[in-house]
Design an enzyme around this catalytic site. Structure first.
Site, mmCIF file in Angstrom:
data_model
loop_
_atom_site.group_PDB
_atom_site.id
_atom_site.type_symbol
_atom_site.label_atom_id
_atom_site.label_comp_id
_atom_site.label_asym_id
_atom_site.label_seq_id
_atom_site.Cartn_x
_atom_site.Cartn_y
_atom_site.Cartn_z
ATOM 1 N N ASN A 89 0.995 -1.043 0.027
ATOM 2 C CA ASN A 89 0.012 -0.004 -0.037
ATOM 3 C C ASN A 89 0.767 1.302 0.103
ATOM 4 O O ASN A 89 1.429 1.555 1.113
ATOM 5 C CB ASN A 89 -0.998 0.042 1.334
ATOM 6 C CG ASN A 89 -1.631 1.272 1.355
ATOM 7 O OD1 ASN A 89 -1.554 2.059 0.662
ATOM 8 N ND2 ASN A 89 -2.300 1.412 2.736
ATOM 9 N N LYS B 157 0.149 4.138 -0.582
ATOM 10 C CA LYS B 157 -0.407 5.422 0.132
ATOM 11 C C LYS B 157 -0.263 6.692 -0.807
ATOM 12 O O LYS B 157 -0.051 6.380 -1.886
ATOM 13 C CB LYS B 157 0.126 5.827 1.787
ATOM 14 C CG LYS B 157 -0.224 4.561 2.557
ATOM 15 C CD LYS B 157 -0.062 4.737 3.971
ATOM 16 C CE LYS B 157 -0.067 3.476 4.408
ATOM 17 N NZ LYS B 157 -0.269 3.498 6.054
ATOM 18 N N HIS C 90 -9.742 1.453 4.526
ATOM 19 C CA HIS C 90 -8.573 1.597 5.266
ATOM 20 C C HIS C 90 -8.793 2.484 6.094
ATOM 21 O O HIS C 90 -9.600 3.468 6.137
ATOM 22 C CB HIS C 90 -7.538 2.063 4.093
ATOM 23 C CG HIS C 90 -6.254 2.088 4.605
ATOM 24 N ND1 HIS C 90 -5.409 3.057 5.847
ATOM 25 C CD2 HIS C 90 -5.033 1.334 4.588
ATOM 26 C CE1 HIS C 90 -4.437 2.796 6.178
ATOM 27 N NE2 HIS C 90 -4.229 1.782 5.610
ATOM 28 N N GLU D 217 -7.262 4.889 7.237
ATOM 29 C CA GLU D 217 -7.096 6.556 7.012
ATOM 30 C C GLU D 217 -8.086 6.903 6.314
ATOM 31 O O GLU D 217 -8.453 8.223 6.401
ATOM 32 C CB GLU D 217 -5.528 6.329 6.142
ATOM 33 C CG GLU D 217 -4.504 6.285 7.069
ATOM 34 C CD GLU D 217 -3.119 5.739 6.468
ATOM 35 O OE1 GLU D 217 -3.037 5.662 5.264
ATOM 36 O OE2 GLU D 217 -2.389 5.271 7.295
ATOM 37 N N GLU E 15 -5.934 -4.589 10.071
ATOM 38 C CA GLU E 15 -4.858 -3.497 10.645
ATOM 39 C C GLU E 15 -5.242 -2.823 11.837
ATOM 40 O O GLU E 15 -6.011 -1.798 11.942
ATOM 41 C CB GLU E 15 -4.695 -2.670 9.599
ATOM 42 C CG GLU E 15 -4.526 -3.216 8.184
ATOM 43 C CD GLU E 15 -3.624 -2.160 7.306
ATOM 44 O OE1 GLU E 15 -2.630 -2.550 6.539
ATOM 45 O OE2 GLU E 15 -4.288 -1.190 6.932
ATOM 46 N N GLY F 138 2.081 2.455 10.641
ATOM 47 C CA GLY F 138 3.076 3.533 10.424
ATOM 48 C C GLY F 138 3.749 3.796 11.819
ATOM 49 O O GLY F 138 4.540 4.908 11.827
ATOM 50 N N SER G 4 2.937 -2.164 10.449
ATOM 51 C CA SER G 4 4.561 -1.992 10.518
ATOM 52 C C SER G 4 5.042 -3.562 10.462
ATOM 53 O O SER G 4 5.839 -4.098 11.117
ATOM 54 C CB SER G 4 4.689 -1.827 12.219
ATOM 55 O OG SER G 4 4.335 -0.300 12.349
HETATM 56 P P1 PGA Z 1 2.599 0.366 7.669
HETATM 57 O O1 PGA Z 1 0.932 0.573 7.139
HETATM 58 O O2 PGA Z 1 3.029 -0.923 7.122
HETATM 59 O O3 PGA Z 1 3.361 1.643 7.159
HETATM 60 O O4 PGA Z 1 2.366 0.099 9.207
HETATM 61 C C1 PGA Z 1 0.131 -0.508 6.867
HETATM 62 C C2 PGA Z 1 -1.184 0.065 6.185
HETATM 63 O O5 PGA Z 1 -1.464 1.275 6.361
HETATM 64 O O6 PGA Z 1 -1.721 -0.552 5.266
#
Ligand code: PGA
Length: 253
Positions: free
Chosen positions: A9, A11, A95, A97, A167, A173, A212
């Site tokens: 992903n 982003k 997601h 976000e 998630e 993140g 992460s």
């Molecule tokens: P990350 O993000 O691996 O940077 O923690 C995962 C995601 O948001 O899909």
């Protein structure tokens, strides 16, 4: 046996020059992968470039969001059919976000999921609790609510054409990964919730862990029985790291 899937992903990251390097490196390394599917979910403007650079490669791709509507007067929205035109197999839906920053409700996420399914895309439905919800002991309740919104709208059979990604918001993140046991417990709960509707759909459902994931912790996560791969944010922007995660998923089989 359920197939393994590792999806990147990106982003809101990338540019034409860096994408070209990253996609080239992923393409080359994926040629040697066995026993795992590797995918990248890229920003909309880069779908054309991704389609060009990954044509014929052992890598699939997708978008990060999709409109709940079809074609028409919906300024700024990108339809599922448009994503298909650019060769997408997958699209992320719900997601965290999108839910928290863009205010997408369970109902909107369910409508987007439905739009993806109807067009023939495979939605990757993201679910997960915040730190506050985990500390309040309502993780399973939150995840079940997010899942139920989709099942009650589209029916459980649609999940046979979908992927779920667990998630935990507090792990995205932050460098703070759920332990393999914490993740496994929620994955088992998700599979159990689906099994309550349809055991065969539940048995075939790919449930990815995201938050992460790095090359250093991937193998332990993928060793858990209900973890079928990963949704990878930051680490998917570094080809070596991302491909090491893909290899760890293949090894876990
Ligand atoms: P990350 O993000 O691996 O940077 O923690 C995962 C995601 O948001 O899909």
């Amino acid at each position: 046996m359920r197939g393994r899937l590792v999806a990147g992903n990106w982003k809101s990251n990338g540019n034409l020059a860096s994408n070209q390097r990253l996609l080239g490196d992923v393409r080359a390394a994926a040629a040697g992968l066995r026993g795992v599917e590797c995918a990248v979910c890229v920003p909309y403007p880069y779908l054309f470039q991704t389609q060009q650079l990954l044509a014929g490669a052992a890598v699939t791709w997708g978008g990060q969001d999709v409109s709940q509507f079809g074609a028409g007067a919906f300024t700024g929205a990108v339809t599922a059919v448009m994503l298909l035109e650019f060769g997408c197999r997958y699209v992320l839906v719900g997601h965290s976000e999108r839910r928290s920053i863009f205010g997408e409700s369970d109902a909107v996420v369910a409508a987007k999921f439905e739009a993806a399914i109807k067009a023939g895309l495979t939605p990757i439905l993201c679910v997960g609790e915040t730190l506050q919800e985990r500390e309040a002991g309502v993780t399973e309740k939150v995840v079940s609510r997010q899942l139920d919104a989709v099942i009650s709208n589209t029916g459980v059979a649609a999940l046979a054409q979908a992927v779920v990604a667990y998630e935990p918001v507090w792990a995205i993140g932050t460098g703070r990964t759920a332990t393999p046991e914490q993740a496994q417990a929620v994955h088992a709960c998700i599979r159990g919730a689906v099994a309550a509707h349809d055991a065969s759909v539940a048995g075939g459902l790919r449930i990815l862990y995201g938050g992460s994931v790095k090359a250093a912790n991937a193998a332990q996560l993928f060793a858990m029985r209900d973890i079928d791969g990963g949704l990878i944010g930051g680490a998917s922007l570094v080809a070596d790291e991302f491909m090491a995660i893909c290899r760890a998923a293949a090894r876990g089989q």
